[in-house]
Design an enzyme around this catalytic site. Structure first.
Site, PDB file in Angstrom:
ATOM      1  N   THR A   1      -3.141  10.333   9.093  1.00  0.00           N
ATOM      2  CA  THR A   1      -4.413  11.058   9.027  1.00  0.00           C
ATOM      3  C   THR A   1      -5.104  11.089  10.381  1.00  0.00           C
ATOM      4  OG1 THR A   1      -4.693  10.427   6.710  1.00  0.00           O
ATOM      5  CG2 THR A   1      -6.657  11.154   7.890  1.00  0.00           C
ATOM      6  N   ARG A   2      -5.132   9.940  11.055  1.00  0.00           N
ATOM      7  CA  ARG A   2      -5.812   9.883  12.351  1.00  0.00           C
ATOM      8  C   ARG A   2      -5.091  10.729  13.402  1.00  0.00           C
ATOM      9  NH1 ARG A   2      -6.720   3.554  13.132  1.00  0.00           N
ATOM     10  NH2 ARG A   2      -5.154   3.446  11.485  1.00  0.00           N
TER      11      ARG A   2
ATOM     12  N   ARG B   1     -11.490   7.311  10.898  1.00  0.00           N
ATOM     13  CA  ARG B   1     -10.914   6.573   9.783  1.00  0.00           C
ATOM     14  C   ARG B   1      -9.682   7.295   9.251  1.00  0.00           C
ATOM     15  NH1 ARG B   1     -13.038   3.431   6.218  1.00  0.00           N
ATOM     16  NH2 ARG B   1     -10.819   3.206   5.776  1.00  0.00           N
ATOM     17  N   GLY B   2      -8.969   6.602   8.363  1.00  0.00           N
ATOM     18  CA  GLY B   2      -7.774   7.171   7.754  1.00  0.00           C
ATOM     19  C   GLY B   2      -6.539   6.390   8.158  1.00  0.00           C
ATOM     20  N   ASN B   3      -5.443   6.625   7.430  1.00  0.00           N
ATOM     21  CA  ASN B   3      -4.199   5.959   7.806  1.00  0.00           C
ATOM     22  C   ASN B   3      -3.644   6.570   9.088  1.00  0.00           C
ATOM     23  OD1 ASN B   3      -2.641   8.305   7.115  1.00  0.00           O
ATOM     24  ND2 ASN B   3      -2.641   7.676   4.976  1.00  0.00           N
TER      25      ASN B   3
ATOM     26  N   SER C   1       0.577   4.012   1.874  1.00  0.00           N
ATOM     27  CA  SER C   1       0.693   4.780   3.110  1.00  0.00           C
ATOM     28  C   SER C   1       2.118   4.731   3.647  1.00  0.00           C
ATOM     29  CB  SER C   1      -0.271   4.256   4.173  1.00  0.00           C
ATOM     30  OG  SER C   1       0.189   3.026   4.707  1.00  0.00           O
TER      31      SER C   1
ATOM     32  N   LYS D   1      -3.125  -8.631  10.216  1.00  0.00           N
ATOM     33  CA  LYS D   1      -4.512  -8.472  10.665  1.00  0.00           C
ATOM     34  C   LYS D   1      -5.434  -7.994   9.539  1.00  0.00           C
ATOM     35  CE  LYS D   1      -4.389  -3.754  12.544  1.00  0.00           C
ATOM     36  NZ  LYS D   1      -4.725  -2.917  13.699  1.00  0.00           N
ATOM     37  N   ASP D   2      -4.855  -7.479   8.434  1.00  0.00           N
ATOM     38  CA  ASP D   2      -5.667  -7.061   7.296  1.00  0.00           C
ATOM     39  C   ASP D   2      -6.040  -8.222   6.379  1.00  0.00           C
ATOM     40  OD1 ASP D   2      -5.538  -4.413   8.100  1.00  0.00           O
ATOM     41  OD2 ASP D   2      -3.847  -3.917   6.799  1.00  0.00           O
TER      42      ASP D   2
ATOM     43  N   CYS E   1     -14.118  -8.117  10.725  1.00  0.00           N
ATOM     44  CA  CYS E   1     -14.149  -6.764  11.285  1.00  0.00           C
ATOM     45  C   CYS E   1     -15.570  -6.298  11.593  1.00  0.00           C
ATOM     46  CB  CYS E   1     -13.456  -5.774  10.343  1.00  0.00           C
ATOM     47  SG  CYS E   1     -14.309  -5.541   8.777  1.00  0.00           S
TER      48      CYS E   1
ATOM     49  N   ARG F   1       0.855  -1.187   0.000  1.00  0.00           N
ATOM     50  CA  ARG F   1       0.000   0.000   0.000  1.00  0.00           C
ATOM     51  C   ARG F   1       0.893   1.239   0.000  1.00  0.00           C
ATOM     52  NH1 ARG F   1      -3.489  -0.869   5.231  1.00  0.00           N
ATOM     53  NH2 ARG F   1      -4.303   1.190   4.696  1.00  0.00           N
TER      54      ARG F   1
ATOM     55  N   SER G   1     -12.399   0.395  15.267  1.00  0.00           N
ATOM     56  CA  SER G   1     -12.500  -1.045  15.529  1.00  0.00           C
ATOM     57  C   SER G   1     -13.642  -1.377  16.488  1.00  0.00           C
ATOM     58  CB  SER G   1     -11.169  -1.528  16.127  1.00  0.00           C
ATOM     59  OG  SER G   1     -11.328  -2.762  16.776  1.00  0.00           O
ATOM     60  N   LEU G   2     -14.553  -2.265  16.046  1.00  0.00           N
ATOM     61  CA  LEU G   2     -15.611  -2.741  16.937  1.00  0.00           C
ATOM     62  C   LEU G   2     -15.024  -3.503  18.113  1.00  0.00           C
ATOM     63  CD1 LEU G   2     -18.314  -4.109  14.442  1.00  0.00           C
ATOM     64  CD2 LEU G   2     -18.237  -1.871  15.547  1.00  0.00           C
ATOM     65  N   ARG G   3     -13.947  -4.232  17.868  1.00  0.00           N
ATOM     66  CA  ARG G   3     -13.288  -5.008  18.926  1.00  0.00           C
ATOM     67  C   ARG G   3     -12.801  -4.102  20.047  1.00  0.00           C
ATOM     68  NH1 ARG G   3      -8.139  -5.084  19.921  1.00  0.00           N
ATOM     69  NH2 ARG G   3      -7.678  -4.080  17.936  1.00  0.00           N
ATOM     70  N   ARG G   4     -12.111  -3.018  19.668  1.00  0.00           N
ATOM     71  CA  ARG G   4     -11.618  -2.092  20.685  1.00  0.00           C
ATOM     72  C   ARG G   4     -12.786  -1.423  21.419  1.00  0.00           C
ATOM     73  NH1 ARG G   4      -7.360   0.177  16.304  1.00  0.00           N
ATOM     74  NH2 ARG G   4      -5.579  -1.170  16.815  1.00  0.00           N
TER      75      ARG G   4
END
Length: 365
Positions: A176-177, A171-173, A32, A102-103, A265, A30, A151-154
């Site tokens: 960005t975050r 969202r974002g890399n 990023s 994880k992706d 996810c 990618r 993340s729903l998990r977090r």
């Protein structure tokens, strides 16, 4: 394997490495900054093993990089950060692809395999606070402070553990975050994978590391995977030098657990694994979206962490998409079975109901 056969195997591996030295190996990634940094790390490791190898980066943008206005869990696409890279691999435009493990979905497209999983960076999550809250942790943030996570998990675990906080999507890399956190006042803190921050050299931004008691991590978090074509034995042999035995076995168990639960996810599934004295321990959990309902348990199995040259000649076998040469296949099989057994244990206690409701609620939001 007798001594002569072992020498033949080593000679063949050496020959393959020399063959690759005259071939330009194109490495997909990618675009990023974090992805390119991680890919650079893997390329440097390859160069250590094969100093004469010619490596070339091919960077591209994935679907997950383009869709920034929708939560990952709402998009419904399993290959958000991998589809374009795998298309290039299929078309022979690249020879291997570096991913955050994880992706990667637990089932890969036909003809592909994870040929290597590098030694895992710290898999835990990290809290990064707004500059105005320097020195604070989730415990000490004010009531109703807003914490960002995609993340729903977090979110599920942290809502349960820190009920005084509010959680919103971000969202974002990585860059960005962090920019959204620092330049606006929308968030008091964000939660990110500690591994990414460490790889970028930004440890100074970490205010708190979340231990498993507070927030267990995602399947494969902190590990880098190298995806290859199964029908390219030279590259498969080449990247196999990067495999870290303990990381491979832990990640097989984690991915097997996720796959058997049919998680992803769009539902909150979390894990924690460790190998101690040839015992692989796997803890897995499922949560409702608000964290109020959960199931969690731990199981263990015996494994060997000794690499074996004879595995180079064993017929290629995948365990949840992983084809790890030189790592004992009976240990890989034991790790995979551990994940299945733990998933079955949680399913017998009602995990399917929790995940079904979580998926339905997420779809309806």
């Amino acid at each position: 394997m007798d001594e002569n056969t072992a020498k033949e195997v080593q000679s063949s591996a050496s020959h393959n490495a020399k063959e690759n030295s005259s071939r330009i190996i194109r490495v997909g990634t990618r675009k990023s900054q974090l992805a390119r940094t991680q890919t650079g790390t893997v390329m440097n490791m390859l160069k250590e093993h094969y100093p004469h190898a010619q490596l070339e980066i091919v960077a591209m943008t994935t679907t997950g990089d383009k869709i920034l206005d929708t939560a990952l869990s709402k998009i419904g696409e399993k290959s958000l950060f991998t589809k374009e890279l795998e298309a290039a691999l299929e078309k022979n435009e690249v020879d291997l692809v570096v991913h955050s493990l994880k992706d990667l979905p637990t089932a890969l497209p036909p003809g592909f395999a994870i040929g290597a999983i590098c030694k895992r960076e710290i898999p835990y999550d990290a809290v990064v606070v707004h500059p105005s809250h320097a020195g604070k942790s989730l415990d000490t943030l004010a009531e109703r402070s807003v914490v960002g996570t995609s993340s729903l998990r977090r979110a599920a675990q942290l809502k349960r553990r820190f009920p005084h906080l509010e959680f919103k999507d971000i969202r974002g890399n990585l860059n960005t975050r962090l920019k959204k956190l620092d330049e606006k006042n929308d968030f008091s803190a964000i939660v990110l994978a500690a591994a990414g921050l460490r790889r970028m050299g930004w440890e100074n931004r970490i205010s708190q590391i979340l231990e498993p008691e507070d927030c267990m991590y995602a399947v494969g978090q902190g590990a880098l995977a190298v995806e290859v074509r199964v029908n390219d034995p030279d590259v498969l042999e080449m990247v196999s030098a990067l495999n870290d035995t303990e990381t491979v076995l832990r990640c097989i168990a984690e991915r097997s657990f996720m796959k058997h639960l049919e998680g992803g996810c769009s539902v909150p599934v979390a894990v924690h694994s460790v190998i101690n004295q040839n015992q692989l321990y796997l803890t897995g959990a499922v949560y409702s979206l608000d964290g109020s309902d959960s199931l969690k348990d731990t199981m263990q199995t015996s494994v060997s962490t000794q690499t074996q040259d004879e595995d180079c000649n064993v017929a290629d076998v995948q365990h949840v998409g992983i084809m790890a040469k030189r790592i004992p296949h009976n240990s890989q099989a034991a790790a995979e079975k551990l994940g299945i057994d733990l998933a079955n244990l949680l399913l017998s206690k009602g995990a399917k109901d929790i995940l079904t409701v979580a998926r339905q609620l997420n779809d309806s939001r």
